[in-house]
Design a protein around this motif. Structure first.
Motif, mmCIF file in Angstrom:
data_model
loop_
_atom_site.group_PDB
_atom_site.id
_atom_site.type_symbol
_atom_site.label_atom_id
_atom_site.label_comp_id
_atom_site.label_asym_id
_atom_site.label_seq_id
_atom_site.Cartn_x
_atom_site.Cartn_y
_atom_site.Cartn_z
ATOM 1 N N VAL A 93 51.933 38.586 35.778
ATOM 2 C CA VAL A 93 51.871 39.831 35.129
ATOM 3 C C VAL A 93 50.443 40.892 35.585
ATOM 4 O O VAL A 93 50.822 41.950 35.725
ATOM 5 C CB VAL A 93 51.948 39.914 33.439
ATOM 6 C CG1 VAL A 93 52.048 41.223 32.993
ATOM 7 C CG2 VAL A 93 53.342 39.349 33.284
ATOM 8 N N GLY A 94 49.516 40.043 35.436
ATOM 9 C CA GLY A 94 48.310 40.826 35.557
ATOM 10 C C GLY A 94 47.755 40.747 37.168
ATOM 11 O O GLY A 94 46.693 41.263 37.753
ATOM 12 N N PHE A 95 48.890 40.278 37.972
ATOM 13 C CA PHE A 95 48.483 39.991 39.433
ATOM 14 C C PHE A 95 47.238 39.386 39.690
ATOM 15 O O PHE A 95 46.341 39.547 40.847
ATOM 16 C CB PHE A 95 48.228 41.539 40.202
ATOM 17 C CG PHE A 95 48.565 41.477 41.742
ATOM 18 C CD1 PHE A 95 49.732 41.021 42.320
ATOM 19 C CD2 PHE A 95 47.537 41.717 42.528
ATOM 20 C CE1 PHE A 95 49.863 40.987 43.700
ATOM 21 C CE2 PHE A 95 47.673 41.770 43.931
ATOM 22 C CZ PHE A 95 48.909 41.465 44.439
ATOM 23 N N GLY A 96 47.014 38.530 38.914
ATOM 24 C CA GLY A 96 45.685 37.410 39.237
ATOM 25 C C GLY A 96 44.468 38.291 38.991
ATOM 26 O O GLY A 96 43.354 37.769 39.352
ATOM 27 N N ARG A 97 44.461 39.403 38.354
ATOM 28 C CA ARG A 97 43.147 40.272 38.166
ATOM 29 C C ARG A 97 42.660 40.348 36.696
ATOM 30 O O ARG A 97 41.826 40.868 36.329
ATOM 31 C CB ARG A 97 43.433 41.545 38.716
ATOM 32 C CG ARG A 97 43.555 41.833 40.531
ATOM 33 C CD ARG A 97 43.641 42.999 40.824
ATOM 34 N NE ARG A 97 43.751 42.962 42.328
ATOM 35 C CZ ARG A 97 44.288 43.703 43.169
ATOM 36 N NH1 ARG A 97 45.085 44.920 42.550
ATOM 37 N NH2 ARG A 97 44.407 43.634 44.347
ATOM 38 N N ARG A 98 43.101 39.479 35.988
ATOM 39 C CA ARG A 98 42.628 39.225 34.557
ATOM 40 C C ARG A 98 41.873 37.893 34.379
ATOM 41 O O ARG A 98 42.318 36.967 34.557
ATOM 42 C CB ARG A 98 43.677 39.260 33.557
ATOM 43 C CG ARG A 98 44.646 40.545 33.595
ATOM 44 C CD ARG A 98 45.754 40.530 32.393
ATOM 45 N NE ARG A 98 46.827 39.751 32.765
ATOM 46 C CZ ARG A 98 47.827 39.632 32.063
ATOM 47 N NH1 ARG A 98 48.157 40.578 31.106
ATOM 48 N NH2 ARG A 98 48.885 38.742 32.300
ATOM 49 N N ASP A 99 40.704 38.071 34.025
ATOM 50 C CA ASP A 99 39.762 36.722 33.656
ATOM 51 C C ASP A 99 40.399 35.933 32.770
ATOM 52 O O ASP A 99 40.969 36.237 31.737
ATOM 53 C CB ASP A 99 38.386 37.366 33.460
ATOM 54 C CG ASP A 99 37.373 36.119 33.157
ATOM 55 O OD1 ASP A 99 37.448 35.425 34.319
ATOM 56 O OD2 ASP A 99 36.535 36.050 32.424
#
Length: 254
Positions: A70-76
């Motif tokens: 969902v966050g395209f892998g850009r959420r820590d």
């Protein structure tokens, strides 16, 4: 002749949703960071990208990520070390299987997005990623942010590394990437970007977002495949490099 690697994040389409232009980018880059399904990509699409990379002679790397579609892998994410190691093993294994089906090999691992940024300076998660790589194949190289502590940690653990700079991202005076939440973090002008990358290739320096000059020792340059101007940026970088006697070649080339 001076040589430098040009890489891009590919294989990120999913089902009916298309992301980037893998065909066009594979004609321009020397290394492809191929999604492994955790932030993007589906098995058929990833296989198509691997096959296309093989046909164009582009080196394949595993683009491993936090489990965050969902966050395209850009959420820590605060992931336990043993879980993160298992995630890395799983993703590399998946890409290795698809590559074997095509008759090629995976040469390196590049963490994606938030995981990439986190391990650059977080030794705990960095060690978990390193452990995952070594568990699968200790001959795989780790691609990481130029000048970041993760590169020394990986070398100390016996991995070969390649330092990376980003063509389409702005840098802080400390050599970190400017957060995507900040204005000016992503660059779009192909001519400006190409001039910056020529400076990097010739002098090992870049202008930070505050106008100061930072030194970066990088053997690979990334153009994000999901950027709307990715193809134009990569084309202009290659054009400027060729005019100035710089060859685009994989860091794993003989």
């Amino acid at each position: 002749m001076t040589t430098i690697d040009l890489n891009s994040d590919l294989g990120e389409s999913y089902g009916a949703w298309s992301m980037g232009d893998d065909t066009a980018m594979l004609a321009l880059v020397s290394s492809a960071n191929v999604a492994c399904g955790f932030h993007a990509g589906d098995p058929l699409g990833i296989l198509k990208t691997v096959r296309a990379a093989a046909e164009t002679g582009v080196m394949i790397g595993a683009h491993v990520s936090y489990p965050d579609r969902v966050g395209f892998g850009r959420r820590d994410m605060d992931v336990a070390s043993h879980e993160l190691t298992a995630d890395v093993i799983y993703q590399i294994g998946a890409l290795k299987g698809l590559a074997a089906a095509v008759g090629v090999t995976v040469g390196y691992v590049k963490p994606h997005g938030a995981l990439y940024n986190r391990i650059a300076r977080d030794p705990k998660q960095g060690q978990a990623v390193i452990d995952g790589i070594k568990s699968v194949d200790p001959s795989l190289m780790l691609m990481g942010l130029a000048n970041a502590p993760i590169l020394k940690l990986a070398r100390d653990c016996g991995l070969k590394v390649v330092a990376e700079a980003f063509a389409d991202r702005a840098y802080t005076p400390d050599g970190d990437l400017v957060s995507r939440r900040e204005p000016g973090a992503v660059l779009h002008d192909p001519q400006l970007i190409a001039r910056r990358m020529l400076q990097l290739a010739h002098e090992g320096t870049l202008e930070a977002i505050d106008g100061s000059t930072i030194k970066l020792d990088a053997q690979s340059i990334c153009v994000h495949g999901d950027s709307p101007s990715a193809v134009s940026i990569a084309m202009e970088i290659r054009r400027v490099f060729e005019v100035n006697g710089i060859a685009v070649r994989s860091f794993l080339s003989a």
